[in-house]
Design a protein around this motif. Structure first.
Motif, PDB file in Angstrom:
ATOM      1  N   GLY A 193      -9.476   2.419  -4.035  1.00  8.69           N
ATOM      2  CA  GLY A 193      -9.263   2.339  -2.583  1.00  8.69           C
ATOM      3  C   GLY A 193      -9.062   4.021  -2.082  1.00  8.69           C
ATOM      4  O   GLY A 193      -9.016   4.418  -1.143  1.00  8.69           O
ATOM      5  N   THR A 205      -9.315  -3.552  -4.764  1.00 10.28           N
ATOM      6  CA  THR A 205      -8.725  -3.708  -6.173  1.00 10.28           C
ATOM      7  C   THR A 205      -7.626  -4.888  -6.084  1.00 10.28           C
ATOM      8  O   THR A 205      -7.296  -5.488  -7.184  1.00 10.28           O
ATOM      9  CB  THR A 205      -7.889  -2.220  -6.746  1.00 10.28           C
ATOM     10  OG1 THR A 205      -9.091  -1.508  -6.602  1.00 10.28           O
ATOM     11  CG2 THR A 205      -7.259  -2.545  -7.895  1.00 10.28           C
ATOM     12  N   ARG A 257     -10.379   7.973 -16.234  1.00  6.96           N
ATOM     13  CA  ARG A 257     -10.021   6.869 -17.067  1.00  6.96           C
ATOM     14  C   ARG A 257     -10.676   6.949 -18.432  1.00  6.96           C
ATOM     15  O   ARG A 257     -10.415   6.061 -19.421  1.00  6.96           O
ATOM     16  CB  ARG A 257     -10.259   5.637 -16.425  1.00  6.96           C
ATOM     17  CG  ARG A 257      -9.715   5.548 -14.977  1.00  6.96           C
ATOM     18  CD  ARG A 257      -8.164   5.235 -14.790  1.00  6.96           C
ATOM     19  NE  ARG A 257      -7.646   5.485 -13.765  1.00  6.96           N
ATOM     20  CZ  ARG A 257      -6.761   4.409 -13.349  1.00  6.96           C
ATOM     21  NH1 ARG A 257      -6.399   3.443 -13.946  1.00  6.96           N
ATOM     22  NH2 ARG A 257      -6.220   4.606 -11.849  1.00  6.96           N
ATOM     23  N   ALA A 274      -3.433  14.138 -13.882  1.00 11.20           N
ATOM     24  CA  ALA A 274      -2.505  13.647 -13.211  1.00 11.20           C
ATOM     25  C   ALA A 274      -1.245  14.653 -12.869  1.00 11.20           C
ATOM     26  O   ALA A 274      -0.902  14.592 -11.766  1.00 11.20           O
ATOM     27  CB  ALA A 274      -1.744  12.527 -14.159  1.00 11.20           C
ATOM     28  N   SER A 308     -10.689   0.011   2.976  1.00  8.93           N
ATOM     29  CA  SER A 308     -10.782   1.380   2.008  1.00  8.93           C
ATOM     30  C   SER A 308     -12.064   1.428   1.055  1.00  8.93           C
ATOM     31  O   SER A 308     -12.242   2.401   0.630  1.00  8.93           O
ATOM     32  CB  SER A 308      -9.422   1.566   1.234  1.00  8.93           C
ATOM     33  OG  SER A 308      -8.192   1.495   2.226  1.00  8.93           O
ATOM     34  N   HIS A 359      -4.256   3.676   5.637  1.00 10.69           N
ATOM     35  CA  HIS A 359      -4.318   2.263   5.503  1.00 10.69           C
ATOM     36  C   HIS A 359      -2.737   1.782   5.412  1.00 10.69           C
ATOM     37  O   HIS A 359      -2.450   1.002   6.350  1.00 10.69           O
ATOM     38  CB  HIS A 359      -5.177   2.082   4.234  1.00 10.69           C
ATOM     39  CG  HIS A 359      -5.291   0.351   4.286  1.00 10.69           C
ATOM     40  ND1 HIS A 359      -6.130   0.020   3.025  1.00 10.69           N
ATOM     41  CD2 HIS A 359      -4.910  -0.704   4.714  1.00 10.69           C
ATOM     42  CE1 HIS A 359      -6.008  -1.409   3.235  1.00 10.69           C
ATOM     43  NE2 HIS A 359      -5.535  -1.747   4.250  1.00 10.69           N
ATOM     44  N   LYS A 376     -14.808   6.372  -4.891  1.00 12.51           N
ATOM     45  CA  LYS A 376     -13.678   5.569  -4.590  1.00 12.51           C
ATOM     46  C   LYS A 376     -13.036   4.838  -5.528  1.00 12.51           C
ATOM     47  O   LYS A 376     -13.791   3.864  -6.180  1.00 12.51           O
ATOM     48  CB  LYS A 376     -14.392   4.649  -3.387  1.00 12.51           C
ATOM     49  CG  LYS A 376     -13.979   5.342  -1.892  1.00 12.51           C
ATOM     50  CD  LYS A 376     -12.774   4.645  -1.325  1.00 12.51           C
ATOM     51  CE  LYS A 376     -12.599   5.621  -0.210  1.00 12.51           C
ATOM     52  NZ  LYS A 376     -11.318   5.044   0.661  1.00 12.51           N
ATOM     53  N   LEU A 416       0.693  -1.158  -0.077  1.00 16.51           N
ATOM     54  CA  LEU A 416       0.079   0.154  -0.002  1.00 16.51           C
ATOM     55  C   LEU A 416       0.941   1.187  -0.119  1.00 16.51           C
ATOM     56  O   LEU A 416       1.955   1.243   0.541  1.00 16.51           O
ATOM     57  CB  LEU A 416      -0.844  -0.051   1.240  1.00 16.51           C
ATOM     58  CG  LEU A 416      -1.924  -1.146   1.174  1.00 16.51           C
ATOM     59  CD1 LEU A 416      -2.285  -1.445   2.647  1.00 16.51           C
ATOM     60  CD2 LEU A 416      -3.159  -0.748   0.515  1.00 16.51           C
TER      61      LEU A 416
HETATM   62  C1  MCA Z   1      -0.598   6.268 -15.268  1.00 17.65           C
HETATM   63  N1  MCA Z   1       0.488   6.513 -14.400  1.00 17.65           N
HETATM   64  C2  MCA Z   1       0.464   7.924 -14.702  1.00 17.65           C
HETATM   65  C3  MCA Z   1      -0.459   8.273 -15.749  1.00 17.65           C
HETATM   66  N2  MCA Z   1      -1.046   7.157 -15.816  1.00 17.65           N
HETATM   67  N3  MCA Z   1       1.487   8.639 -14.229  1.00 17.65           N
HETATM   68  C4  MCA Z   1       1.342  10.015 -14.516  1.00 17.65           C
HETATM   69  N4  MCA Z   1       0.484  10.236 -15.580  1.00 17.65           N
HETATM   70  C5  MCA Z   1      -0.386   9.582 -16.014  1.00 17.65           C
HETATM   71  N5  MCA Z   1      -1.448  10.125 -17.082  1.00 17.65           N
HETATM   72  C6  MCA Z   1       1.222   5.751 -13.531  1.00 17.65           C
HETATM   73  C7  MCA Z   1       0.432   5.597 -12.066  1.00 17.65           C
HETATM   74  O1  MCA Z   1       0.979   6.734 -11.320  1.00 17.65           O
HETATM   75  C8  MCA Z   1       0.723   4.337 -11.574  1.00 17.65           C
HETATM   76  O2  MCA Z   1       2.290   4.465 -11.026  1.00 17.65           O
HETATM   77  C9  MCA Z   1       0.895   3.394 -12.946  1.00 17.65           C
HETATM   78  O3  MCA Z   1       1.056   4.394 -13.945  1.00 17.65           O
HETATM   79  C10 MCA Z   1      -0.157   2.597 -12.995  1.00 17.65           C
HETATM   80  O4  MCA Z   1      -1.450   3.545 -12.658  1.00 17.65           O
HETATM   81  P1  MCA Z   1      -2.709   3.101 -12.386  1.00 17.65           P
HETATM   82  O5  MCA Z   1      -3.424   1.961 -13.345  1.00 17.65           O
HETATM   83  O6  MCA Z   1      -3.644   4.099 -12.012  1.00 17.65           O
HETATM   84  O7  MCA Z   1      -2.570   2.355 -10.972  1.00 17.65           O
HETATM   85  P2  MCA Z   1      -3.017   0.916 -10.719  1.00 17.65           P
HETATM   86  O8  MCA Z   1      -2.011  -0.248 -11.104  1.00 17.65           O
HETATM   87  O9  MCA Z   1      -4.508   0.768 -11.439  1.00 17.65           O
HETATM   88  O10 MCA Z   1      -3.188   0.984  -9.003  1.00 17.65           O
HETATM   89  C11 MCA Z   1      -3.983   0.210  -8.435  1.00 17.65           C
HETATM   90  C12 MCA Z   1      -3.730   0.135  -7.051  1.00 17.65           C
HETATM   91  C13 MCA Z   1      -3.996   1.639  -6.470  1.00 17.65           C
HETATM   92  C14 MCA Z   1      -2.133  -0.427  -7.006  1.00 17.65           C
HETATM   93  C15 MCA Z   1      -4.597  -0.646  -6.219  1.00 17.65           C
HETATM   94  O11 MCA Z   1      -4.788   2.039  -6.964  1.00 17.65           O
HETATM   95  C16 MCA Z   1      -3.433   1.744  -4.973  1.00 17.65           C
HETATM   96  O12 MCA Z   1      -2.376   1.740  -4.353  1.00 17.65           O
HETATM   97  N6  MCA Z   1      -4.388   1.884  -4.141  1.00 17.65           N
HETATM   98  C17 MCA Z   1      -4.366   2.179  -2.622  1.00 17.65           C
HETATM   99  C18 MCA Z   1      -5.268   3.236  -2.245  1.00 17.65           C
HETATM  100  C19 MCA Z   1      -5.111   3.190  -0.958  1.00 17.65           C
HETATM  101  O13 MCA Z   1      -4.154   2.948  -0.126  1.00 17.65           O
HETATM  102  N7  MCA Z   1      -6.107   4.053  -0.187  1.00 17.65           N
HETATM  103  C20 MCA Z   1      -6.174   4.143   1.432  1.00 17.65           C
HETATM  104  C21 MCA Z   1      -6.860   5.457   1.606  1.00 17.65           C
HETATM  105  P3  MCA Z   1       2.706   3.345  -9.848  1.00 17.65           P
HETATM  106  O14 MCA Z   1       1.929   2.212 -10.027  1.00 17.65           O
HETATM  107  O15 MCA Z   1       4.092   3.761  -9.907  1.00 17.65           O
HETATM  108  O16 MCA Z   1       2.160   4.305  -8.805  1.00 17.65           O
HETATM  109  S1  MCA Z   1      -8.412   4.956   2.486  1.00 17.65           S
HETATM  110  C22 MCA Z   1      -7.846   5.021   4.127  1.00 17.65           C
HETATM  111  O17 MCA Z   1      -6.650   5.169   4.321  1.00 17.65           O
HETATM  112  C23 MCA Z   1      -9.092   4.489   5.110  1.00 17.65           C
HETATM  113  C24 MCA Z   1      -8.460   4.983   6.284  1.00 17.65           C
HETATM  114  C25 MCA Z   1      -9.202   3.261   5.109  1.00 17.65           C
HETATM  115  O18 MCA Z   1     -10.446   2.671   5.325  1.00 17.65           O
HETATM  116  O19 MCA Z   1      -8.455   2.406   4.463  1.00 17.65           O
END
Ligand code: MCA
Ligand code: AMP
Length: 489
Positions: free
Chosen positions: A398, A237, A466, A456, A266, A194, A395, A188
């Motif tokens: 997450g 996810t 998206r 972004a 999340s 989280h 959301k 994460l």
């Molecule tokens: C893509 N990328 C870009 C672009 N397109 N960068 C710049 N410009 C663009 N146009 C990069 C992204 O930054 C990412 O890099 C990589 O390309 C892939 O993007 P993406 O497809 O969006 O990522 P993904 O693989 O789909 O991500 C899925 C995921 C992520 C890994 C599940 O959504 C994630 O880590 N989610 C966790 C969210 C979270 O922790 N939420 C907690 C908050 P790179 O991969 O290097 O980043 S909620 C909370 O805390 C509460 C208290 C609770 O209940 O938990």
């Protein structure tokens, strides 16, 4: 008050504490490295942390907490606009970063301290004095300021006191029988509750350890759960991707089957993914429900029934009630009477930084926090979330994302005349961001990729649309307000 991390201040040992890829630290090494950070930031007030998924981020945050200061974790992918807002709002005294990390323009004016995480090779790091003297700090003092999106406007900084971190982690330890024997694995990000509070500070408070994958993938999960890790934390996810991979990956199935606890949170984990994982591994994922502002509210307990589609029961110390739109409290535990979840307890934040208006609006007159989540309760007290009051909160993966923030960013693009943003169901992300755009020049509308890059680059990559849909005009009511429900589906 008692220290946040007893295992660091008593008699730090050679037990493993943190591992990121090939680099790891024992408690003794962490005590030395974080103690050195604490010595340099003591009295600093708020300290920004460039929160890459690295040993340095964990050491930096622990050091700030030992010093009695407050850490402001920054998403290293934040765009300039988002970063500029967070920096001007939180006004940190300095920024902690890994040596060699390149910081973007808005941070260059700040005093920078490079975090020395020791050799990070697992060998003994001398030079520290063993147990760091954690500052004696009131438990109501801020520990973290975590930025979280609302429906409109820029993100707000939730001020999380030390008391909330200690109580939420101890309540989870009770619910999950989480001990120093546990080895947590996750991938994460470290700039949200989280990954940072549950995923790093959690194991450290217990005296156990965490292995961070750097970046989530199913191979990393298999590797770690097959070599001593006991617990997995992830967003839906990630579990969806696990469910997709399982049919062709018996090693993953075996690794998950051997875990002590698989936890999702999340956002809601769809029942279909619950069932696919259970069928392939014989193990049930348990869910817990929380928010940046409240830390954790409910959980399916390790000794309870792991039932798909529910977030379990209130954690020890957390009061939870359901309230109807007219303010009346729902008393029924019948699985069908719906109300907004409101919570009270020592797990709550203290305020939104510099936003007394928003803080006041978030609480009822008698001190309950309005979560905006809508739920029912089953006869045995299990809470089932059935929706959300605000349609302008999305959301995705997450991450909580406000539609208004993205609309404002889109409107700053010269090719956009009008914009509306909605969330659409997505099997992988839960919801995907859809931008409805009226181009300034219908003959040459801005390309989808250009708008995604624009958002972004200004906000953050996870906030990018998206899908972009082009319209001649947005549907508006007589008052001129955009009617999102009337957008073509
Ligand atoms: C893509 N990328 C870009 C672009 N397109 N960068 C710049 N410009 C663009 N146009 C990069 C992204 O930054 C990412 O890099 C990589 O390309 C892939 O993007 P993406 O497809 O969006 O990522 P993904 O693989 O789909 O991500 C899925 C995921 C992520 C890994 C599940 O959504 C994630 O880590 N989610 C966790 C969210 C979270 O922790 N939420 C907690 C908050 P790179 O991969 O290097 O980043 S909620 C909370 O805390 C509460 C208290 C609770 O209940 O938990
Ligand atoms: P955030 O503001 O990013 O901290 O996200 C908090 C929100 O995530 C909550 O208000 C819920 O809407 C949602 N959430 C967290 N955990 C769960 C869960 N297990 N099931 C459903 N929704 C969840």
């Amino acid at each position: 008050m008692t220290p946040l991390f007893p295992a660091l201040s008593d008699d730090p040992s050679s037990r493993p504490a943190l591992r990121f890829g090939e680099r790891s630290l024992t408690y003794a090494e962490l005590a030395a490295a974080a103690g050195a950070v604490a010595g340099r930031v003591r009295g600093a007030g708020r300290v920004a942390v460039w929160a890459t998924p690295s040993l340095e981020t964990a050491v930096g945050v622990v050091g700030v907490l030992l010093a009695g200061a407050a850490a402001v974790p920054l998403n290293p992918k934040s765009g300039d606009k988002e970063l500029g807002h967070i920096l001007s709002d939180s006004a940190p005294a300095l920024v902690l970063a890994a040596p060699g990390a390149e910081l973007p323009a808005p941070l260059r004016g700040l005093r920078r301290i490079d975090v020395d995480a020791g050799s990070g090779s697992g060998s003994d790091v001398r030079g520290g004095t063993g147990a760091p003297a954690g500052a004696a700090v009131d438990e109501e003092e801020p520990a973290l300021v975590v930025y979280t999106s609302g429906t409109t406007g820029p993100p707000k900084g939730a001020v999380i006191p030390r008391r909330a971190i200690a109580t939420t982690l101890d309540a989870l330890a009770d619910a999950w029988q989480w001990t120093e024997q546990d080895v947590l694995v996750h991938g994460l990000p470290l700039f949200h509750v989280h990954g940072l509070v549950l995923g790093v500070l959690g194991p450290l408070r217990r005296g156990g350890s965490v292995r961070h994958l750097g970046r989530f993938d199913t191979q990393g999960v298999t590797r770690e759960l097959s070599s001593g890790a006991t617990m997995l934390f992830g967003v839906p996810t990630m579990y969806h991707r696990i469910a997709e991979a399982l049919p062709a990956d018996p090693a993953l199935a075996k690794a998950l089957a051997g875990a002590r606890l698989l936890v999702s949170g999340s956002a809601a984990l769809p029942v279909h993914d619950h069932e696919r994982i259970a069928a392939a591994t014989g193990r049930r994922v348990v869910e817990r429900y929380g928010m940046t502002e409240t830390l954790m509210n409910t959980a399916v307990r390790a000794d309870g029934e792991a039932r798909a589609g529910t977030v379990g029961v209130p954690l020890p110390g957390v009061e939870l009630r359901l309230v109807e739109d007219d303010g009346s409290v729902v008393d029924a535990f019948d699985g069908e009477s719906v109300g907004e979840i409101q919570v009270r307890g020592p797990n709550l934040f203290t305020e939104y930084l510099n936003r007394p208006d928003a803080t006041a609006a978030a609480f009822t007159a008698d001190g309950w926090f309005r979560t905006g989540d809508v739920a029912v309760r089953d006869p045995d007290g299990y809470v089932r979330i059935v929706g959300r009051k605000a349609t302008d909160l999305i959301k995705s993966g997450g991450y909580k994302i406000g539609a208004g923030e993205i609309e404002n960013a889109l409107l700053e693009h010269p090719g956009v005349r009008e914009a509306a943003v909605t969330g659409e169901p997505d099997a992988d992300l839960g919801e995907r961001i859809v931008a409805w755009v009226v181009p300034a020049d219908p003959e040459s509308p801005p390309r989808e990729g250009e708008l995604a890059d624009h958002v972004a680059g200004r906000l953050a990559p996870h906030k990018r649309p998206r899908v972009v849909r082009y319209l001649d005009a947005l549907p508006r009511n007589d008052m001129g307000k955009i009617m999102k429900r009337a957008l073509p589906s």
